[in-house]
Motif scaffolding. Structure first.
Motif, PDB file in Angstrom:
ATOM      1  N   LEU A  51       0.822  -1.213   0.000  1.00 40.19           N
ATOM      2  CA  LEU A  51       0.000   0.000   0.000  1.00 40.19           C
ATOM      3  C   LEU A  51       0.856   1.264   0.000  1.00 40.19           C
ATOM      4  CD1 LEU A  51      -2.630  -1.139   2.613  1.00 40.19           C
ATOM      5  CD2 LEU A  51      -3.078  -0.728   0.202  1.00 40.19           C
ATOM      6  N   LEU A  52       2.146   1.096   0.260  1.00 39.68           N
ATOM      7  CA  LEU A  52       3.015   2.263   0.358  1.00 39.68           C
ATOM      8  C   LEU A  52       3.371   2.832  -1.013  1.00 39.68           C
ATOM      9  CD1 LEU A  52       5.332   1.050   3.252  1.00 39.68           C
ATOM     10  CD2 LEU A  52       3.408   2.644   3.382  1.00 39.68           C
ATOM     11  N   ASN A  53       3.113   2.043  -2.072  1.00 44.68           N
ATOM     12  CA  ASN A  53       3.341   2.609  -3.406  1.00 44.68           C
ATOM     13  C   ASN A  53       2.023   3.112  -4.000  1.00 44.68           C
ATOM     14  OD1 ASN A  53       2.008   0.431  -4.852  1.00 44.68           O
ATOM     15  ND2 ASN A  53       3.780  -0.832  -4.300  1.00 44.68           N
ATOM     16  N   GLN A  54       2.130   3.889  -5.051  1.00 46.00           N
ATOM     17  CA  GLN A  54       0.968   4.565  -5.623  1.00 46.00           C
ATOM     18  C   GLN A  54      -0.085   3.576  -6.117  1.00 46.00           C
ATOM     19  OE1 GLN A  54       0.388   7.791  -5.301  1.00 46.00           O
ATOM     20  NE2 GLN A  54      -1.638   7.277  -6.077  1.00 46.00           N
ATOM     21  N   ALA A  55       0.361   2.467  -6.712  1.00 40.61           N
ATOM     22  CA  ALA A  55      -0.594   1.486  -7.246  1.00 40.61           C
ATOM     23  C   ALA A  55      -1.416   0.871  -6.119  1.00 40.61           C
ATOM     24  CB  ALA A  55       0.151   0.384  -8.013  1.00 40.61           C
ATOM     25  N   GLY A  56      -0.747   0.555  -5.017  1.00 43.48           N
ATOM     26  CA  GLY A  56      -1.447  -0.042  -3.895  1.00 43.48           C
ATOM     27  C   GLY A  56      -2.431   0.923  -3.271  1.00 43.48           C
ATOM     28  N   MET A  57      -2.025   2.163  -3.081  1.00 48.06           N
ATOM     29  CA  MET A  57      -2.913   3.155  -2.495  1.00 48.06           C
ATOM     30  C   MET A  57      -4.116   3.401  -3.413  1.00 48.06           C
ATOM     31  SD  MET A  57      -3.392   4.872   0.254  1.00 48.06           S
ATOM     32  CE  MET A  57      -1.974   5.358   1.264  1.00 48.06           C
TER      33      MET A  57
END
Lengths: 213, 213
Positions: A146-152
């Motif tokens: 979740l810490l990368n843009q795709a995950g968020m």
């Protein structure tokens, strides 16, 4: 003092204390945090859940011995909550049941945002027919993703889908608390968001500050 | 500011403000209280409940116009809660659903202490299979009856009976809040007691002070 039990193993005191500090800063409660031994990967399946339960009970007993007036098990699956309640005379609060309870207090159709898989039984069992929808961010395997843009983006998309059929969204993973997802979602999603650690803190605040137990 | 809606009619501002002041003193929230017109006897049957709903919606709208960031309907039957949620964009908290939610967060077997009759549907519906037991004080017709020794003894007896099969007891009448029954029971009964006005204040505290909605 509120005893906060983290259900994994780490020697990093700052990581152990993170959820307790969140509760302390939000509610002005004194907290003391504990982690369990020999489970660096925490709880991730039925076997690791079972393995953790006696360790959680031991940690909760230690917290009570240290003067805790209530104990918070900071995991949405409520591991060991039932067992701790059987042996302790102070209130035992689970992140999952607290989030479910606060969710029900805010609306009858509760949407649950899981990290992976389906809603933990500790939450689904309390919600019953009020579990209106469940979802998990696509492509996410753990909170690190979740810490990368795709995950968020995937988490926001899943929450937006839940908001179509729910009055309130419960975040069913305390990893979401660690990364501050609730704050992000509150600025985007049109229904109230219940963070599981904040929900536990809310119930603890009522138990402790008001000496209700 | 939290708008507190009392579901009866009185010109006595102190009586109108009593539950708001309880919440203000416990949680440090600013409150403003409202009562509904032309129902001096409040809500006591299906007809008076129906009659009250549009008045409660009007009072809640007025509270929102006055700047309320959340509204609390201070009645365990949750009259108008659903209807208010349909027209307001701020959180709407009912005493019944808040008490049920906080109760579930504290234990899976919830005992409900009613004033008279059976558990309000707003509470029973949320508790589902977790409604472990219900009781009402014998010989009590209204909260006034609790002010004498016989009434208070009957309430304590009913709570003691509930405690045999429940992990937590929810007080399903806000009249119990007015007379301070929770404090009395907490010194006598061996399980946590959830007061309905305090529960509403707890949920409001989370909504307002943490700006979660």
């Amino acid at each position: 003092m509120l005893g906060v039990i983290r259900v994994f193993t780490t020697a990093d005191d700052a990581i152990v204390a993170a959820h307790g500090q969140l509760i302390a800063s939000l509610f002005g409660l004194e907290t003391r945090s504990y982690c369990i031994p020999d489970q660096p990967l925490g709880i991730y399946d039925a076997a690791s859940h079972q393995q953790a339960v006696p360790k959680i009970v031991a940690a909760a007993k230690k917290a009570a011995e240290d003067g805790a007036k209530a104990v918070f098990i900071s995991c949405a699956a409520d591991p060991g909550v039932q067992e701790c309640r059987q042996v302790l005379s102070i209130p035992v609060i689970g992140a999952g049941s607290a989030a479910a309870g606060i969710g029900l207090a805010m609306g009858p159709r509760v949407g649950v945002l899981n990290l992976t898989g389906s809603t933990p039984p500790a939450i689904a069992g309390l919600l019953g027919k009020h579990l209106a929808a469940e979802a998990a961010p696509q492509g996410v395997r753990n909170t690190t993703d979740l810490l990368n843009q795709a995950g968020m983006s995937a988490a926001i998309e899943a929450a937006n889908i839940l908001a179509r059929s729910a009055d309130v969204i419960v975040l069913a993973c305390t990893g979401y608390s660690t990364i501050g997802l609730a704050k992000v979602l509150r600025s985007i999603v049109g229904v109230p968001i219940v963070d599981a650690v904040e929900a536990g803190g809310t119930v603890a605040f009522y138990c402790l500050a008001r000496r209700m137990a």
